[in-house]
Design a protein around this motif. Sequence first.
Motif, PDB file in Angstrom:
ATOM      1  N   ALA A 197       0.813  -1.218   0.000  1.00 38.88           N
ATOM      2  CA  ALA A 197       0.000   0.000   0.000  1.00 38.88           C
ATOM      3  C   ALA A 197       0.844   1.265   0.000  1.00 38.88           C
ATOM      4  N   MET A 198       2.104   1.169   0.462  1.00 39.70           N
ATOM      5  CA  MET A 198       2.956   2.346   0.586  1.00 39.70           C
ATOM      6  C   MET A 198       3.841   2.584  -0.635  1.00 39.70           C
ATOM      7  N   ILE A 199       3.800   1.703  -1.622  1.00 33.30           N
ATOM      8  CA  ILE A 199       4.639   1.891  -2.810  1.00 33.30           C
ATOM      9  C   ILE A 199       4.182   3.148  -3.546  1.00 33.30           C
ATOM     10  N   PRO A 200       5.086   4.093  -3.790  1.00 32.11           N
ATOM     11  CA  PRO A 200       4.679   5.334  -4.457  1.00 32.11           C
ATOM     12  C   PRO A 200       4.410   5.134  -5.941  1.00 32.11           C
ATOM     13  N   SER A 201       3.675   6.079  -6.515  1.00 30.22           N
ATOM     14  CA  SER A 201       3.239   5.954  -7.910  1.00 30.22           C
ATOM     15  C   SER A 201       4.409   5.848  -8.876  1.00 30.22           C
ATOM     16  N   TRP A 202       5.493   6.578  -8.612  1.00 32.68           N
ATOM     17  CA  TRP A 202       6.618   6.536  -9.558  1.00 32.68           C
ATOM     18  C   TRP A 202       7.333   5.190  -9.548  1.00 32.68           C
ATOM     19  N   ALA A 207       8.262  -0.001 -12.430  1.00 34.97           N
ATOM     20  CA  ALA A 207       8.035  -1.443 -12.546  1.00 34.97           C
ATOM     21  C   ALA A 207       7.188  -1.797 -13.762  1.00 34.97           C
ATOM     22  N   GLY A 208       6.742  -0.790 -14.510  1.00 34.24           N
ATOM     23  CA  GLY A 208       5.940  -1.062 -15.703  1.00 34.24           C
ATOM     24  C   GLY A 208       4.486  -1.354 -15.407  1.00 34.24           C
ATOM     25  N   VAL A 209       3.978  -0.841 -14.282  1.00 32.83           N
ATOM     26  CA  VAL A 209       2.596  -1.114 -13.883  1.00 32.83           C
ATOM     27  C   VAL A 209       1.794   0.175 -14.000  1.00 32.83           C
ATOM     28  N   ASP A 210       0.714   0.144 -14.782  1.00 32.89           N
ATOM     29  CA  ASP A 210      -0.107   1.339 -14.945  1.00 32.89           C
ATOM     30  C   ASP A 210      -0.956   1.578 -13.698  1.00 32.89           C
ATOM     31  N   SER A 211      -1.577   2.763 -13.643  1.00 31.42           N
ATOM     32  CA  SER A 211      -2.319   3.159 -12.447  1.00 31.42           C
ATOM     33  C   SER A 211      -3.549   2.290 -12.198  1.00 31.42           C
ATOM     34  N   LYS A 212      -4.136   1.755 -13.271  1.00 35.13           N
ATOM     35  CA  LYS A 212      -5.325   0.919 -13.078  1.00 35.13           C
ATOM     36  C   LYS A 212      -4.984  -0.332 -12.267  1.00 35.13           C
ATOM     37  N   SER A 214      -2.153  -0.820 -10.385  1.00 34.88           N
ATOM     38  CA  SER A 214      -1.612  -0.476  -9.065  1.00 34.88           C
ATOM     39  C   SER A 214      -2.726  -0.049  -8.113  1.00 34.88           C
ATOM     40  N   ASP A 215      -3.725   0.667  -8.625  1.00 34.39           N
ATOM     41  CA  ASP A 215      -4.853   1.059  -7.777  1.00 34.39           C
ATOM     42  C   ASP A 215      -5.650  -0.167  -7.322  1.00 34.39           C
ATOM     43  N   THR A 216      -5.796  -1.152  -8.209  1.00 33.35           N
ATOM     44  CA  THR A 216      -6.511  -2.377  -7.833  1.00 33.35           C
ATOM     45  C   THR A 216      -5.769  -3.110  -6.721  1.00 33.35           C
ATOM     46  N   ILE A 217      -4.449  -3.196  -6.842  1.00 28.73           N
ATOM     47  CA  ILE A 217      -3.661  -3.846  -5.789  1.00 28.73           C
ATOM     48  C   ILE A 217      -3.785  -3.083  -4.480  1.00 28.73           C
ATOM     49  N   ALA A 218      -3.747  -1.748  -4.562  1.00 28.75           N
ATOM     50  CA  ALA A 218      -3.880  -0.931  -3.344  1.00 28.75           C
ATOM     51  C   ALA A 218      -5.229  -1.174  -2.672  1.00 28.75           C
ATOM     52  N   ARG A 219      -6.295  -1.284  -3.456  1.00 29.84           N
ATOM     53  CA  ARG A 219      -7.610  -1.556  -2.868  1.00 29.84           C
ATOM     54  C   ARG A 219      -7.650  -2.942  -2.241  1.00 29.84           C
ATOM     55  N   ALA A 220      -7.003  -3.912  -2.887  1.00 33.44           N
ATOM     56  CA  ALA A 220      -7.034  -5.287  -2.374  1.00 33.44           C
ATOM     57  C   ALA A 220      -6.272  -5.418  -1.055  1.00 33.44           C
ATOM     58  N   VAL A 221      -5.102  -4.821  -0.954  1.00 29.28           N
ATOM     59  CA  VAL A 221      -4.301  -5.010   0.257  1.00 29.28           C
ATOM     60  C   VAL A 221      -4.911  -4.288   1.453  1.00 29.28           C
ATOM     61  N   ARG A 222      -5.756  -3.301   1.211  1.00 32.68           N
ATOM     62  CA  ARG A 222      -6.430  -2.629   2.331  1.00 32.68           C
ATOM     63  C   ARG A 222      -7.384  -3.569   3.051  1.00 32.68           C
ATOM     64  N   VAL A 223      -7.881  -4.566   2.350  1.00 37.69           N
ATOM     65  CA  VAL A 223      -8.797  -5.545   2.966  1.00 37.69           C
ATOM     66  C   VAL A 223      -8.176  -6.942   2.874  1.00 37.69           C
ATOM     67  N   ALA A 224      -6.859  -7.006   3.048  1.00 37.99           N
ATOM     68  CA  ALA A 224      -6.134  -8.269   2.879  1.00 37.99           C
ATOM     69  C   ALA A 224      -6.667  -9.378   3.774  1.00 37.99           C
ATOM     70  N   ARG A 225      -6.974  -9.045   5.030  1.00 42.70           N
ATOM     71  CA  ARG A 225      -7.445 -10.076   5.955  1.00 42.70           C
ATOM     72  C   ARG A 225      -8.749 -10.702   5.459  1.00 42.70           C
ATOM     73  N   ARG A 226      -9.658  -9.881   4.976  1.00 41.94           N
ATOM     74  CA  ARG A 226     -10.936 -10.385   4.483  1.00 41.94           C
ATOM     75  C   ARG A 226     -10.736 -11.223   3.220  1.00 41.94           C
ATOM     76  N   LEU A 227      -9.811 -10.824   2.382  1.00 38.43           N
ATOM     77  CA  LEU A 227      -9.561 -11.601   1.172  1.00 38.43           C
ATOM     78  C   LEU A 227      -8.910 -12.941   1.498  1.00 38.43           C
ATOM     79  N   GLU A 228      -8.019 -12.954   2.476  1.00 33.64           N
ATOM     80  CA  GLU A 228      -7.368 -14.215   2.845  1.00 33.64           C
ATOM     81  C   GLU A 228      -8.381 -15.223   3.382  1.00 33.64           C
TER      82      GLU A 228
END
Length: 333
Positions: A197-202, A207-212, A214-228
């Motif tokens: 969640a703390m990885i900056p946009s640059w 790493a070659g990852v677009d914002s779409k 990276s934003d999806t990963i950021a949303r997922a890790v915020r609820v990591a416990r529920r996803l696990e």
Amino acid sequence: MAGRFAPRPRPFPTPRAGDHRASAKTRLWTPPGDAFHLGLVLGPLRRGPADPTFRTAPDGSAVRATRTPAGPGTLRVVADGQGVRAEAWGPGADWLLERLPEMLGAADDPAAFVPRHRLLAASQRRHPGLRLCRTGLVLESLIPSILEQKVTTIEANRSWRHLVRKYGEPAPGPYGDPPENRRGSRMYVMPDPRTWAMIPSWEWHKAGVDSKRSDTIARAVRVARRLEEAAAMEPGPAAARLELIPGIGPWTSAETLQRSNGAPDAVTVGDLHLPGIVGYALAGRPDTDDAGMLELLEPYAGQRHRAVRLILLTGRTPPRRAPRMPVGRIAHL
């Protein structure tokens, strides 16, 4: 029997005083039945030949560095005529050894699959050691699956490698030691949710990852416990939980649950190439779309993912009619 387990098996080296192996925890597990192929079981967990979380060796052994609910852990497994021998290091060692049988397909039931096409019957005979793994870990399969959305596998693997090496931590045990002669040979455990969640946009851009994505990963890790928690759910409810996250659809949830839950019916829809491969293999129709693929796989309802695995193992693919999708490097933009 040994030949069915792994090529040229070798015993574990004898631990020496002060050696990492001396502190390793071990387990011996005997798979049910005679046929078991370690490479076929664990192969889907590897994200490219240079995956810093996964390694294979000429003796047939495989090493995984992963983040468990108990903490980071490294697991080395090798199969021989006596069974599967495992060594584990780190805070997650006990967790990994306890779930070793499930990870290696002990809960899978290959007998539930009944081939109704000669190609599938032949593939099943040639690969009797195929089992569907179940890691019990969602995030470690979800994040690389998100990275694979709408890009080539080469691009996604490169992004995964870059991010894990930069933001992960060295794997516990001997495989996380500084490399002596081989550059890049150190293994890493993927970052924890907070670090993702703390990885900056640059850095995502580097790493070659677009914002779409990276934003999806950021949303997922915020609820990591529920996803696990989805790892202990039936595939249908588990997919529904994953797909509550914007940016995660049926393609991504299926790719994840095939690995985390060992879901035998989690067929991947929305893939660029898979419908044509299935259509060509089962009906000689390389222009098959998702609807046509699902129709062809209907006789294998409940086992459609296994049917696809068996098709892919034949290597039977339609003739290429268009140039390959270009490998992009958005980090250079």
